[in-house]
Design a protein around this motif. Structure first.
Motif, PDB file in Angstrom:
ATOM      1  N   ARG A 179       0.745  -1.424   0.025  1.00 29.40           N
ATOM      2  CA  ARG A 179      -0.037  -0.091  -0.030  1.00 29.40           C
ATOM      3  C   ARG A 179       0.915   1.318   0.013  1.00 29.40           C
ATOM      4  O   ARG A 179       0.553   2.311  -0.816  1.00 29.40           O
ATOM      5  N   ALA A 180       1.759   1.178   0.691  1.00 29.93           N
ATOM      6  CA  ALA A 180       2.718   2.487   1.014  1.00 29.93           C
ATOM      7  C   ALA A 180       3.575   2.588  -0.533  1.00 29.93           C
ATOM      8  O   ALA A 180       3.559   3.738  -0.923  1.00 29.93           O
ATOM      9  N   THR A 181       3.959   1.583  -1.093  1.00 31.30           N
ATOM     10  CA  THR A 181       4.682   1.697  -2.190  1.00 31.30           C
ATOM     11  C   THR A 181       3.484   2.375  -3.448  1.00 31.30           C
ATOM     12  O   THR A 181       3.971   3.037  -4.166  1.00 31.30           O
ATOM     13  N   TYR A 182       2.587   1.654  -3.490  1.00 32.53           N
ATOM     14  CA  TYR A 182       1.467   2.019  -4.345  1.00 32.53           C
ATOM     15  C   TYR A 182       1.247   3.470  -4.212  1.00 32.53           C
ATOM     16  O   TYR A 182       1.189   4.278  -5.405  1.00 32.53           O
ATOM     17  N   LEU A 183       0.991   4.343  -3.127  1.00 32.16           N
ATOM     18  CA  LEU A 183       0.512   5.335  -3.015  1.00 32.16           C
ATOM     19  C   LEU A 183       1.424   6.504  -3.516  1.00 32.16           C
ATOM     20  O   LEU A 183       1.112   7.349  -3.883  1.00 32.16           O
ATOM     21  N   VAL A 184       2.842   6.117  -3.470  1.00 33.29           N
ATOM     22  CA  VAL A 184       3.803   7.008  -4.061  1.00 33.29           C
ATOM     23  C   VAL A 184       4.343   6.639  -5.417  1.00 33.29           C
ATOM     24  O   VAL A 184       5.653   6.959  -5.639  1.00 33.29           O
ATOM     25  N   SER A 185       3.558   5.847  -6.142  1.00 35.54           N
ATOM     26  CA  SER A 185       4.084   5.072  -7.473  1.00 35.54           C
ATOM     27  C   SER A 185       3.385   6.227  -8.446  1.00 35.54           C
ATOM     28  O   SER A 185       2.553   6.635  -8.378  1.00 35.54           O
ATOM     29  N   ARG A 186       4.217   5.726  -9.699  1.00 40.50           N
ATOM     30  CA  ARG A 186       3.659   6.262 -10.944  1.00 40.50           C
ATOM     31  C   ARG A 186       2.498   5.552 -11.288  1.00 40.50           C
ATOM     32  O   ARG A 186       1.764   6.414 -12.068  1.00 40.50           O
ATOM     33  N   MET A 187       2.198   4.401 -11.130  1.00 41.57           N
ATOM     34  CA  MET A 187       0.903   3.808 -11.306  1.00 41.57           C
ATOM     35  C   MET A 187      -0.224   4.416 -10.861  1.00 41.57           C
ATOM     36  O   MET A 187      -1.181   4.782 -11.328  1.00 41.57           O
ATOM     37  N   HIS A 188      -0.028   4.580  -9.408  1.00 40.61           N
ATOM     38  CA  HIS A 188      -1.126   5.462  -8.753  1.00 40.61           C
ATOM     39  C   HIS A 188      -1.254   6.735  -9.253  1.00 40.61           C
ATOM     40  O   HIS A 188      -2.667   7.215  -9.471  1.00 40.61           O
TER      41      HIS A 188
ATOM     42  N   LEU B 134      -7.044  13.304  -9.270  1.00 41.66           N
ATOM     43  CA  LEU B 134      -5.731  13.779  -8.702  1.00 41.66           C
ATOM     44  C   LEU B 134      -5.799  14.353  -7.307  1.00 41.66           C
ATOM     45  O   LEU B 134      -5.161  13.784  -6.709  1.00 41.66           O
ATOM     46  N   LYS B 135      -6.862  15.559  -7.389  1.00 41.43           N
ATOM     47  CA  LYS B 135      -6.814  15.921  -5.971  1.00 41.43           C
ATOM     48  C   LYS B 135      -7.142  15.072  -4.897  1.00 41.43           C
ATOM     49  O   LYS B 135      -6.530  15.178  -3.819  1.00 41.43           O
ATOM     50  N   SER B 136      -8.176  14.194  -5.152  1.00 41.29           N
ATOM     51  CA  SER B 136      -8.516  13.367  -3.899  1.00 41.29           C
ATOM     52  C   SER B 136      -7.575  12.140  -3.688  1.00 41.29           C
ATOM     53  O   SER B 136      -7.567  11.596  -2.610  1.00 41.29           O
ATOM     54  N   ALA B 137      -6.853  12.066  -4.771  1.00 43.53           N
ATOM     55  CA  ALA B 137      -5.802  10.820  -4.548  1.00 43.53           C
ATOM     56  C   ALA B 137      -4.578  11.387  -3.800  1.00 43.53           C
ATOM     57  O   ALA B 137      -3.697  10.989  -3.588  1.00 43.53           O
TER      58      ALA B 137
ATOM     59  N   TYR C 236       1.700  18.424 -22.471  1.00 45.45           N
ATOM     60  CA  TYR C 236       2.113  19.827 -21.844  1.00 45.45           C
ATOM     61  C   TYR C 236       3.304  20.311 -22.663  1.00 45.45           C
ATOM     62  O   TYR C 236       4.216  19.494 -22.694  1.00 45.45           O
ATOM     63  N   PRO C 237       3.432  21.526 -22.931  1.00 45.36           N
ATOM     64  CA  PRO C 237       4.775  21.933 -23.485  1.00 45.36           C
ATOM     65  C   PRO C 237       5.636  22.406 -22.862  1.00 45.36           C
ATOM     66  O   PRO C 237       6.875  22.428 -23.085  1.00 45.36           O
ATOM     67  N   GLU C 238       5.714  21.991 -21.571  1.00 48.63           N
ATOM     68  CA  GLU C 238       6.836  22.113 -20.464  1.00 48.63           C
ATOM     69  C   GLU C 238       6.962  21.131 -19.615  1.00 48.63           C
ATOM     70  O   GLU C 238       6.013  20.232 -19.607  1.00 48.63           O
ATOM     71  N   ASN C 239       7.970  21.112 -18.738  1.00 52.08           N
ATOM     72  CA  ASN C 239       7.894  20.101 -17.721  1.00 52.08           C
ATOM     73  C   ASN C 239       6.738  20.062 -16.593  1.00 52.08           C
ATOM     74  O   ASN C 239       6.077  21.364 -16.481  1.00 52.08           O
ATOM     75  N   LEU C 240       6.552  19.052 -15.779  1.00 54.79           N
ATOM     76  CA  LEU C 240       5.634  19.125 -14.760  1.00 54.79           C
ATOM     77  C   LEU C 240       6.012  18.420 -13.541  1.00 54.79           C
ATOM     78  O   LEU C 240       6.683  17.577 -13.605  1.00 54.79           O
ATOM     79  N   ASP C 241       5.661  19.247 -12.775  1.00 53.73           N
ATOM     80  CA  ASP C 241       6.134  18.892 -11.243  1.00 53.73           C
ATOM     81  C   ASP C 241       4.944  18.362 -10.408  1.00 53.73           C
ATOM     82  O   ASP C 241       3.872  18.704 -10.521  1.00 53.73           O
ATOM     83  N   ILE C 242       5.149  17.063  -9.813  1.00 56.04           N
ATOM     84  CA  ILE C 242       4.174  16.304  -9.226  1.00 56.04           C
ATOM     85  C   ILE C 242       4.518  16.289  -7.847  1.00 56.04           C
ATOM     86  O   ILE C 242       5.578  16.004  -7.324  1.00 56.04           O
ATOM     87  N   PHE C 243       3.441  16.717  -7.045  1.00 61.73           N
ATOM     88  CA  PHE C 243       3.425  16.657  -5.500  1.00 61.73           C
ATOM     89  C   PHE C 243       2.481  15.614  -5.180  1.00 61.73           C
ATOM     90  O   PHE C 243       1.405  15.361  -5.881  1.00 61.73           O
ATOM     91  N   TYR C 244       2.680  15.161  -4.052  1.00 67.17           N
ATOM     92  CA  TYR C 244       1.888  14.158  -3.230  1.00 67.17           C
ATOM     93  C   TYR C 244       1.704  14.421  -1.714  1.00 67.17           C
ATOM     94  O   TYR C 244       2.851  14.282  -1.140  1.00 67.17           O
ATOM     95  N   TYR C 245       0.599  15.234  -1.560  1.00 64.24           N
ATOM     96  CA  TYR C 245       0.517  15.668   0.093  1.00 64.24           C
ATOM     97  C   TYR C 245       2.047  16.352   0.441  1.00 64.24           C
ATOM     98  O   TYR C 245       2.180  16.123   1.674  1.00 64.24           O
TER      99      TYR C 245
ATOM    100  N   LYS D 146       4.808  19.975   0.323  1.00 62.61           N
ATOM    101  CA  LYS D 146       5.138  20.946  -0.237  1.00 62.61           C
ATOM    102  C   LYS D 146       6.152  21.112  -1.233  1.00 62.61           C
ATOM    103  O   LYS D 146       6.243  22.006  -2.381  1.00 62.61           O
ATOM    104  N   LEU D 147       6.962  19.957  -1.299  1.00 60.49           N
ATOM    105  CA  LEU D 147       8.196  19.664  -2.285  1.00 60.49           C
ATOM    106  C   LEU D 147       7.572  18.683  -3.466  1.00 60.49           C
ATOM    107  O   LEU D 147       6.902  17.893  -3.096  1.00 60.49           O
ATOM    108  N   PRO D 148       7.730  19.000  -4.644  1.00 57.51           N
ATOM    109  CA  PRO D 148       7.805  17.879  -5.634  1.00 57.51           C
ATOM    110  C   PRO D 148       8.239  16.653  -5.248  1.00 57.51           C
ATOM    111  O   PRO D 148       9.299  16.459  -5.023  1.00 57.51           O
ATOM    112  N   ILE D 149       7.679  15.338  -5.521  1.00 53.19           N
ATOM    113  CA  ILE D 149       8.155  14.178  -5.366  1.00 53.19           C
ATOM    114  C   ILE D 149       8.592  13.853  -6.586  1.00 53.19           C
ATOM    115  O   ILE D 149       9.362  12.651  -6.847  1.00 53.19           O
ATOM    116  N   GLY D 150       8.495  14.335  -7.928  1.00 53.08           N
ATOM    117  CA  GLY D 150       8.888  13.971  -9.167  1.00 53.08           C
ATOM    118  C   GLY D 150       8.698  14.950  -9.907  1.00 53.08           C
ATOM    119  O   GLY D 150       7.772  15.858 -10.039  1.00 53.08           O
ATOM    120  N   GLN D 151       9.374  14.747 -11.231  1.00 60.42           N
ATOM    121  CA  GLN D 151       9.325  15.899 -12.352  1.00 60.42           C
ATOM    122  C   GLN D 151       9.013  14.911 -13.735  1.00 60.42           C
ATOM    123  O   GLN D 151       9.788  14.088 -13.807  1.00 60.42           O
TER     124      GLN D 151
END
Length: 166
Positions: free
Chosen positions: A54-63, A73-76, A106-115, A117-122
């Motif tokens: 579960r912990a692995t899934y929640l911070v996964s690209r698949m999720h 996205l918001k409720s996840a 999207y024409p630029e990079n995307l920053d991905i946040f998961y709960y 303030k710092l992105p977990i991925g780009q």
């Protein structure tokens, strides 16, 4: 062969392609993966294994891609921002051709946040648009990852039929 005791899988990975890029000190690999449930797991370990899955899934690209497919996205717990820090919504980044074909664009990079303030991925786009589906699959040749998402390897993957047990 990978014996992932932490997630309770025996993994067979058939490597099709591996490339190392000296200039960026990055690499790319592609292959096919088969997951087999570790049948030697005793009952006491199963709850612990499910918590780790579960912990692995929640911070996964698949999720992330499953939540994006569902426009959820918001409720996840995910937020997507452009390089200027502007929050982007589903309509800003998804093209839907029909009920079964969606693309991330999207024409630029995307920053991905998961709960956080710092992105977990780009996401850096290598193709103009990137196919993804409701199982969490995405065209890995169309995206380059940075951050925590980039550090996920074969041992961090879950099968596409994995869903959180409620």
């Amino acid at each position: 062969l990978i014996d992932n005791r932490g997630l309770g899988y025996k993994i067979t990975y058939y490597l099709d392609k591996f490339e190392y890029y000296k200039n960026s000190k990055s690499f790319f690999y592609k292959g096919n993966i088969i997951f087999n449930e570790d049948l030697l797991t005793i009952e006491v370990q199963k709850q612990s294994i499910e918590r780790r899955r579960r912990a692995t899934y929640l911070v996964s690209r698949m999720h992330f891609f499953r939540a994006l497919w569902a426009n959820d996205l918001k409720s996840a717990g995910f937020i997507v921002k452009n390089p200027l820090g502007r929050n982007l919504n589903y309509k800003d980044i998804v093209i839907q051709e029909d009920s079964r074909r969606k693309f991330l664009k999207y024409p630029e990079n995307l920053d991905i946040f998961y709960y956080t303030k710092l992105p977990i991925g780009q996401i850096t786009f290598l193709k103009e648009r990137v196919y993804f589906d409701n199982s969490g699959y995405f065209d890995s040749l169309g995206i380059s990852w940075e951050g925590e998402f980039a550090s996920q390897r074969i041992g961090d993957l879950l099968p596409y039929d994995y869903y959180i047990k409620e």
